[in-house]
Design an enzyme around this catalytic site. Sequence first.
Site, PDB file in Angstrom:
ATOM      1  N   LYS A 165      47.559  32.046  46.525  1.00 17.57           N
ATOM      2  CA  LYS A 165      48.331  31.045  45.798  1.00 17.57           C
ATOM      3  C   LYS A 165      48.503  31.473  44.346  1.00 17.57           C
ATOM      4  O   LYS A 165      47.537  31.808  43.662  1.00 17.57           O
ATOM      5  CB  LYS A 165      47.623  29.688  45.853  1.00 17.57           C
ATOM      6  CG  LYS A 165      47.582  29.064  47.239  1.00 17.57           C
ATOM      7  CD  LYS A 165      48.945  28.549  47.664  1.00 17.57           C
ATOM      8  CE  LYS A 165      48.868  27.763  48.962  1.00 17.57           C
ATOM      9  NZ  LYS A 165      50.175  27.197  49.354  1.00 17.57           N
ATOM     10  N   ASP A 194      52.110  33.034  47.593  1.00 17.10           N
ATOM     11  CA  ASP A 194      52.858  31.778  47.655  1.00 17.10           C
ATOM     12  C   ASP A 194      52.904  31.193  46.252  1.00 17.10           C
ATOM     13  O   ASP A 194      51.870  30.837  45.683  1.00 17.10           O
ATOM     14  CB  ASP A 194      52.175  30.808  48.618  1.00 17.10           C
ATOM     15  CG  ASP A 194      52.956  29.517  48.813  1.00 17.10           C
ATOM     16  OD1 ASP A 194      54.056  29.387  48.226  1.00 17.10           O
ATOM     17  OD2 ASP A 194      52.477  28.636  49.547  1.00 17.10           O
ATOM     18  N   GLU A 220      56.429  33.905  49.010  1.00 16.47           N
ATOM     19  CA  GLU A 220      56.833  32.600  49.531  1.00 16.47           C
ATOM     20  C   GLU A 220      57.281  31.673  48.406  1.00 16.47           C
ATOM     21  O   GLU A 220      56.591  31.510  47.405  1.00 16.47           O
ATOM     22  CB  GLU A 220      55.663  31.967  50.284  1.00 16.47           C
ATOM     23  CG  GLU A 220      55.980  30.619  50.903  1.00 16.47           C
ATOM     24  CD  GLU A 220      54.849  30.089  51.766  1.00 16.47           C
ATOM     25  OE1 GLU A 220      54.929  28.922  52.188  1.00 16.47           O
ATOM     26  OE2 GLU A 220      53.878  30.847  52.014  1.00 16.47           O
ATOM     27  N   GLU A 323      49.757  30.773  59.652  1.00 21.44           N
ATOM     28  CA  GLU A 323      48.715  30.425  58.676  1.00 21.44           C
ATOM     29  C   GLU A 323      48.091  29.077  59.042  1.00 21.44           C
ATOM     30  O   GLU A 323      47.820  28.245  58.177  1.00 21.44           O
ATOM     31  CB  GLU A 323      49.300  30.371  57.264  1.00 21.44           C
ATOM     32  CG  GLU A 323      50.486  29.425  57.136  1.00 21.44           C
ATOM     33  CD  GLU A 323      51.045  29.366  55.721  1.00 21.44           C
ATOM     34  OE1 GLU A 323      51.200  28.252  55.202  1.00 21.44           O
ATOM     35  OE2 GLU A 323      51.333  30.426  55.145  1.00 21.44           O
TER      36      GLU A 323
END
EC number: 5.5.1.7
Length: 370
Positions: A165, A194, A220, A323
């Site tokens: 992240k 992401d 992402e 995921e």
Amino acid sequence: MKIEAISTTIVDVPTRRPLQMSFTTVHKQSYVIVQVKAGGLVGIGEGGSVGGPTWGSESAETIKVIIDNYLAPLLVGKDASNLSQARVLMDRAVTGNLSAKAAIDIALHDLKARALNLSIADLIGGTMRTSIPIAWTLASGDTARDIDSALEMIETRRHNRFKVKLGARTPAQDLEHIRSIVKAVGDRASVRVDVNQGWDEQTASIWIPRLEEAGVELVEQPVPRANFGALRRLTEQNGVAILADESLSSLSSAFELARDHAVDAFSLKLCNMGGIANTLKVAAVAEAAGISSYGGTMLDSTVGTAAALHVYATLPSLPYGCELIGPWVLGDRLTQQDLEIKDFEVHLPLGSGLGVDLDHDKVRHYTRAA
């Protein structure tokens, strides 16, 4: 087989560890557990949203209200096995509220499959695979901790794909974080990121090439969900794959993204699409446009994860895997059965319907007080 009753319960389940995203830090997940009764059977489903309405337009509270006051009264007395009719009735009566619709749709699929003694995967066409490579999310915000977690996952053969992240720190800090992780895992694992809409187009155009140079295989949702033009330009400009998540919010958004080939991959999520059938439609749009499908998650519990597994198991291709880590992020499960991760893949549950049954004691324990 007529629908006799539809009940909803909000449960709040703590996570094992905080999950840091660009927009919030998740300490618990709230779900609406739906039970549909018909013909002496009960089908179960689930609706939810990552971090509540911060991520999308729905929350556990709105999901419950929409089902209790609009969708349940509409469907009680209708044919429980007519999944198409239920979907059309819900869409005509309520605009949006896709997670609420998905929760009922999953429960109806579970009910029908149980009645026929089939798995949901067999009900909707049959399996192309019985297990799927599964990525683990590294989101502690601490580089050393994330590296230790990744190395442990590789050693125990649980995960060799990792999603990191980004967006909570500066891009330069994020890049150093990624470089350290990629160096630590080496050729034993792949790394994707992401951004959760955390960058504008200019920032993304600067930092995505650097992420690619660092060894990232997939980026992402780098920009806000509505900026399809930016996604298209970033996809055209970069060799690393761009994945749509928040931008993929309906069948029409899937069509727009596919028409312009604005991304390289779609992150499929049952709650985002309104259920199983619509998710399959989005996957078909992706396939027709040469866009890859990816098995996304809303940090679903075992109920929602099992439903997603049944859908993803039927797809022709999942080059980036899935995921579906929700059950392992949560501090407890809501079902009698566990799901299994073995040799870097999550396995489809056996049995009819979803292949999992509610643990009613656990559901009562985590039920939100009125």
